[in-house]
Design a protein around this motif. Structure first.
Motif, PDB file in Angstrom:
ATOM      1  N   GLU A 136       9.761   5.743   2.186  1.00  0.00           N
ATOM      2  CA  GLU A 136      10.216   4.680   1.280  1.00  0.00           C
ATOM      3  C   GLU A 136      11.153   3.728   2.026  1.00  0.00           C
ATOM      4  OE1 GLU A 136      10.273   7.913   0.568  1.00  0.00           O
ATOM      5  OE2 GLU A 136       9.246   8.239  -1.340  1.00  0.00           O
ATOM      6  N   ALA A 137      11.925   4.244   2.949  1.00  0.00           N
ATOM      7  CA  ALA A 137      12.821   3.367   3.709  1.00  0.00           C
ATOM      8  C   ALA A 137      12.047   2.338   4.532  1.00  0.00           C
ATOM      9  CB  ALA A 137      13.738   4.186   4.616  1.00  0.00           C
ATOM     10  N   GLU A 186       0.824  -1.200   0.000  1.00  0.00           N
ATOM     11  CA  GLU A 186       0.000   0.000   0.000  1.00  0.00           C
ATOM     12  C   GLU A 186       0.864   1.259   0.000  1.00  0.00           C
ATOM     13  OE1 GLU A 186      -3.902  -1.973   2.216  1.00  0.00           O
ATOM     14  OE2 GLU A 186      -2.453  -0.851   3.423  1.00  0.00           O
ATOM     15  N   HIS A 242       5.797  17.390   2.908  1.00  0.00           N
ATOM     16  CA  HIS A 242       7.069  17.231   3.611  1.00  0.00           C
ATOM     17  C   HIS A 242       7.632  15.827   3.442  1.00  0.00           C
ATOM     18  CE1 HIS A 242       9.956  17.663   7.048  1.00  0.00           C
ATOM     19  NE2 HIS A 242       9.944  18.909   6.619  1.00  0.00           N
ATOM     20  N   ILE A 243       6.779  14.828   3.467  1.00  0.00           N
ATOM     21  CA  ILE A 243       7.267  13.452   3.347  1.00  0.00           C
ATOM     22  C   ILE A 243       7.848  13.157   1.970  1.00  0.00           C
ATOM     23  CG2 ILE A 243       5.789  12.438   5.123  1.00  0.00           C
ATOM     24  CD1 ILE A 243       3.955  11.397   2.880  1.00  0.00           C
ATOM     25  N   LEU A 244       7.443  13.922   0.985  1.00  0.00           N
ATOM     26  CA  LEU A 244       7.932  13.655  -0.376  1.00  0.00           C
ATOM     27  C   LEU A 244       9.353  14.131  -0.592  1.00  0.00           C
ATOM     28  CD1 LEU A 244       5.022  14.229  -2.891  1.00  0.00           C
ATOM     29  CD2 LEU A 244       6.667  12.377  -2.934  1.00  0.00           C
ATOM     30  N   GLY A 245       9.636  15.359  -0.170  1.00  0.00           N
ATOM     31  CA  GLY A 245      10.927  15.911  -0.555  1.00  0.00           C
ATOM     32  C   GLY A 245      11.839  16.311   0.577  1.00  0.00           C
ATOM     33  N   LYS A 260       5.816   3.344  -1.204  1.00  0.00           N
ATOM     34  CA  LYS A 260       5.884   4.405  -2.209  1.00  0.00           C
ATOM     35  C   LYS A 260       4.968   5.556  -1.791  1.00  0.00           C
ATOM     36  CE  LYS A 260       5.673   4.873  -7.239  1.00  0.00           C
ATOM     37  NZ  LYS A 260       7.098   4.579  -7.489  1.00  0.00           N
ATOM     38  N   ILE A 261       5.373   6.761  -2.168  1.00  0.00           N
ATOM     39  CA  ILE A 261       4.481   7.922  -2.013  1.00  0.00           C
ATOM     40  C   ILE A 261       4.125   8.390  -3.417  1.00  0.00           C
ATOM     41  CG2 ILE A 261       4.158  10.202  -1.007  1.00  0.00           C
ATOM     42  CD1 ILE A 261       6.684   9.653   0.699  1.00  0.00           C
ATOM     43  N   VAL A 274       1.226  -0.148  -7.076  1.00  0.00           N
ATOM     44  CA  VAL A 274       0.907  -0.081  -5.655  1.00  0.00           C
ATOM     45  C   VAL A 274      -0.583   0.217  -5.476  1.00  0.00           C
ATOM     46  CG1 VAL A 274       3.202   0.635  -4.885  1.00  0.00           C
ATOM     47  CG2 VAL A 274       1.547   2.372  -5.633  1.00  0.00           C
ATOM     48  N   LYS A 275      -1.076  -0.042  -4.285  1.00  0.00           N
ATOM     49  CA  LYS A 275      -2.471   0.247  -3.959  1.00  0.00           C
ATOM     50  C   LYS A 275      -2.513   1.516  -3.110  1.00  0.00           C
ATOM     51  CE  LYS A 275      -6.524  -2.054  -2.001  1.00  0.00           C
ATOM     52  NZ  LYS A 275      -7.055  -3.326  -1.486  1.00  0.00           N
ATOM     53  N   GLY A 310       9.483   0.964   3.179  1.00  0.00           N
ATOM     54  CA  GLY A 310       8.955   0.081   2.149  1.00  0.00           C
ATOM     55  C   GLY A 310       7.798   0.608   1.324  1.00  0.00           C
ATOM     56  N   GLY A 356      13.581  10.301   2.136  1.00  0.00           N
ATOM     57  CA  GLY A 356      13.037   8.998   1.780  1.00  0.00           C
ATOM     58  C   GLY A 356      12.668   8.146   2.980  1.00  0.00           C
ATOM     59  N   ALA A 357      12.288   8.792   4.085  1.00  0.00           N
ATOM     60  CA  ALA A 357      11.987   8.041   5.309  1.00  0.00           C
ATOM     61  C   ALA A 357      10.824   7.072   5.123  1.00  0.00           C
ATOM     62  CB  ALA A 357      11.666   9.014   6.449  1.00  0.00           C
TER      63      ALA A 357
END
Lengths: 342, 342, 342, 342
Positions: D96-97, D77, D86-89, D101-102, D130-131, D99, D93-94
């Motif tokens: 994504e770390a 998911e 904020h989480i994107l850039g 995707k955003i 991804v879902k 697991g 990559g916290a």
């Protein structure tokens, strides 16, 4: 040099290659949505006498284990396995690589019991430790032993009472179910475990394991997990065709029975010669303890693993037979064994 | 119903199945350490005229991408891909599942340029952002375009100057290299990219991609990563035998050439009929823009993807040909197209 | 009710709170780039007599362990820890959640030896298993023991010879270094381990551990890892100010010495009363074995952990002292102990 | 040099330091199970008029985001965020770390709408992608805008209908709720989002965010996730004491109001001088567009971020005020601005 090293030294049973040939140029859907895969799933559902399960074909055992376990668990949950369990020491940390700890338990004869599991639960009371959630067992086990129906029933009951998921690695399920000592039927499994897989690679297929998910709550979105781990083969038909062939009649069981018989023949002779074994293994893997000098002699004509040192003069070796093991070679091997041991 | 949906609708080229048959009962080592795999690696090294590379056979494209990228990067490093890149939108977050962000760049014609990469580097100056490290390209791309030698040389030079890893997804590398517009030779690749793979699944194999690691620092312990991701097949020979057959003579290139010719035949006729295309694609995927009514008619006899809506009356479709595409079916399809378009 | 449960039951040493007050409204940079953090790093470098190390302040022990270990290892590499190691059983699988297996070794007195490590290396020969790479030790250990300089030198030499990273968890490093039995100096550590941390939380700070990275190859991009794990505090000054205060004179060592003395006082009295201990622990944690009835009595006025059952009549308890432990309370506790034990 | 760079340049509000002092030597439980943390949770539940929520104190924003999002999602998911999220850039990559995707959406004014979300859902129909599952919004946003109650209601309704989780990053929630244009009450949030956090670090605390989990199914075992990510502070009281002080009366809101007023004062004067702004931001961050020459002059006495180039002569700067911003400094800054702009 004839090899008893493992049960994946050859290609596939000829009937399987033939099935690939016959269907080769038929166009069909990719990613396991082809007619062969669907039909193979139906066949397996019939064999297990349960149509409420979900079935997925995945290329190998480690792949299947890591996809299933990581899909079933939340991040803080852990698997429990016996210390000889394949996921613990022979999969390069594949489960941990998906974020999950595996709790190791000594067990007995390569198997887990409710008492083992209770000990793990007692030792993990709060959020400073992982939460034990999935019980990993294999049948047959890494050391060739098998679970009886009552043993499995006890594990099942314990897991139910304690909200644990019971997962069976069936890389060698064929050999377990076709063992002379077995009292389980394939159709018992959906009632006893939450998910299991039927191993194809080690029982006549080129590639492929059939994961059977029995518990409803574990089924949702499972194909996403297969794809995310890189295991949704474009030509999924490769596995569908093989499992169709294995299960359209009794081939799967015939191949496992042959493997067991070949191991049994060797075992019987060794027992006659009063050779001891490292473990009791009524399946296609046996672990006789032989004098080191005999082992050295055997190695000039046969390939096998020297499993562990037993004392200064003798070691246990592992002999593995398969659907492809030649009866003639078994007879020759027995002859040579007799010569060496007398 | 004939399918132009993709290049993995059939099994394998008959020579490949034949090779599997011929070797089937020979015993050999597991996990890709068999003679066939080793010989296939040697053949590929000869074809790329470089014996300093490491080669690994992996079952599919997503699997190869995720193993390579996660092995090459440290946890805080990210991949860069063009927005249509396969890893971005068609692999279920497989790369992110290994912990790495993918930075998306608009690009042009499905391709990246040094200017695109410079923009990413400028936007990621410090530790509050991921560190861009690996450049993912595919050749041919997702929309059928190909990289010229000079384009690749420029990317290579930029990556060298900026300590970036250049990785090429070659799921359709055969088609790219056999394109009439191509000026790259397979043996150029080790000088231009740090790692790439040669796609088997979409060019005649049942399964399998050959990952070629060119840069020394990326080679260490690579088999551990394959195993950890569940991709070290017990019967690795399955891939070795196939790649041996593809590369023991010119089969790999012959199959790709056939695929390109089949697409080219359709393209030529459509161009004569003044049909426009969504992209310029000199490979085995073409994207003609057709009136919706024509598309509907075609769908009664042919399977293909409707790629995207272009305007209220027309859409682009994707037609994919392969080693298995029948010349007769192509001729029939062209006839039907002509009837529809006049 | 007075607590000997742990060394984090109170706030911070008053001098630390005072330092926070005095600097409170000064504007400075965020994310640990403030003057206080920089000055604290310089002070620590002076204390360890090495200016080639990199220092990072991180909020707690589990956080530091997981960031360091996941930054230092490649995906297929594993840590080795003694079975009582904090990362194994008390961090909720934090290391595994970053993808890495921890290999458990029995060890002795909570410590690892080169022989233990050799055993692990021997058991992990190839890519079917994880690659042991990082040796995790703690000083003082979870059971209060400490490493001597020669023990550490031996581990260091072994690790050097075998390309292993030696990492020391110093949550209670102050107590270890101030132990009467200690022969290590803080400035020895950069020569003996590749990275270690100096625990603040358990030695007078509100929060904060100082990670010291000694080996050059482990330093690169480390702040990226801190940020990615959510540990780069916006007000990083909070930790800089505290470590500055702890190290601008001898406060850090004075506090640890006090903690050790308080434990020592209790230990001396227990030894006089011929009480046995579970382990030899010359630091701020002691594990006396007491009759269960005595334990029950003590629990009405004192809080502590009952560590483990020893026999049907007695158990080991854990008593922990700290910088904040009151001498009066220790005296009262000893009095009560004497009354109970006579 | 006075800084308008951010809202974390100073320590904590004096009342908070005072509270730490007063409680400093009281012994209490570790890991956030102390009386202060419990009381602070109760106070917050009263302020949001909902006692069915779960509250957890976590040290910072990135830490909170990554723990919450990774705990809420299954492996396949994904989160959805506006491109400036904020989480994107800005979090290395916290997410994504862990697991996941955003999926980035352009949005408008830093905000997401149901139409944006529908677009994402339409583009992710099956298991090859991804879902999309969690919608990440921030209030106030990265560019100072705020969500109205009706906007949030629409998002909530859309998420409910589509089984999406709505998560609000409240790093600057105080400023949003105390904006003159705000029509949301803190007590509306449990009815409108599934989880959110109340930012302490940027509103007067030394450290700490209060995560509020509203949806029951997201609550289970949450402390395991905090611990596993290294965020369960041994001295959790550090955060409990601060949030108790912020919420035992109106301090939290008073501080945010002050921050907004300081920004408002500057904004009003700039508007009088007919300065344009990059975005409409009724909170503590404003983005005036100024001639480059003016910016250079200002930089000799003031610190702030130059946000982006607008044209060849002018750029947008970011001015951030906080609870600690001095009214006198604001007046001086306005005077200087006036001088520069006339």
């Amino acid at each position: 040099m004839y090899s008893f090293k493992n049960d994946y030294s050859e290609g596939a049973h000829p009937r399987i290659l033939n099935a690939l040939l016959e269907t080769n140029l038929v166009q069909d859907e990719g990613y396991g949505e082809d007619r062969y895969s669907k039909e193979a799933m139906e066949l397996i559902k019939e064999k297990i006498r349960n149509h409420d399960v979900d079935i997925h074909f995945i290329s190998g055992g480690t792949q299947t284990n890591l996809i299933a376990i990581s899909a079933f668990l939340r991040p803080h949950e852990a698997a429990i396995a016996v210390s000889s369990g394949h996921i613990l020491g022979h999969e390069t940390g594949a489960i941990e690589a998906t974020g999950h700890k595996i709790l190791s338990v000594e067990g007995k004869d390569g198997k887990l019991s409710p008492a083992d599991l209770q000990g793990v639960l007692d030792g993990h009371p709060d959020e400073h430790m992982v939460k034990p959630k999935l019980v990993y067992i294999s049948n047959s086990t890494e050391i060739g032993s098998i679970y009886s129906k009552s043993e499995l029933q006890e594990l099942h009951d314990f897991c139910q009472r304690n909200q644990l998921i019971l997962y069976m690695d069936g890389a060698r399920l064929g050999s377990a179910l076709c063992s002379e000592e077995n009292d389980l039927h394939l159709s018992d499994l959906p009632n006893l475990v939450d998910a299991f897989y039927i191993g194809g690679t080690k029982n006549g297929a080129l590639i492929g394991e059939a994961l059977v998910i029995c518990r409803d709550s574990l089924k949702e979105d499972f194909r996403y997990h297969i794809k995310q781990k890189g295991a949704l083969l474009a030509k999924g038909r490769l596995m569908g065709i093989q499992f169709f062939e294995l299960f359209r009649d009794n081939l799967f069981f015939d191949l496992a029975t042959h493997a067991n018989q070949m191991a049994g023949r060797i075992k019987d002779e060794l027992e006659k010669a009063e050779v001891k074994f490292l473990t009791h293994s009524p399946s296609n893997q046996i672990f006789p303890i032989l004098p080191n000098a005999v082992i050295t002699e055997l190695q000039s004509n046969y390939a096998f693993h020297v499993w562990e040192k037993v004392d200064s003069d003798s070691s246990a070796i592992r002999l593995v037979t398969s659907w492809a093991t030649s009866e003639e070679e078994v007879i020759s091997f027995i002859e040579e064994l007799k010569r060496e041991l007398i």
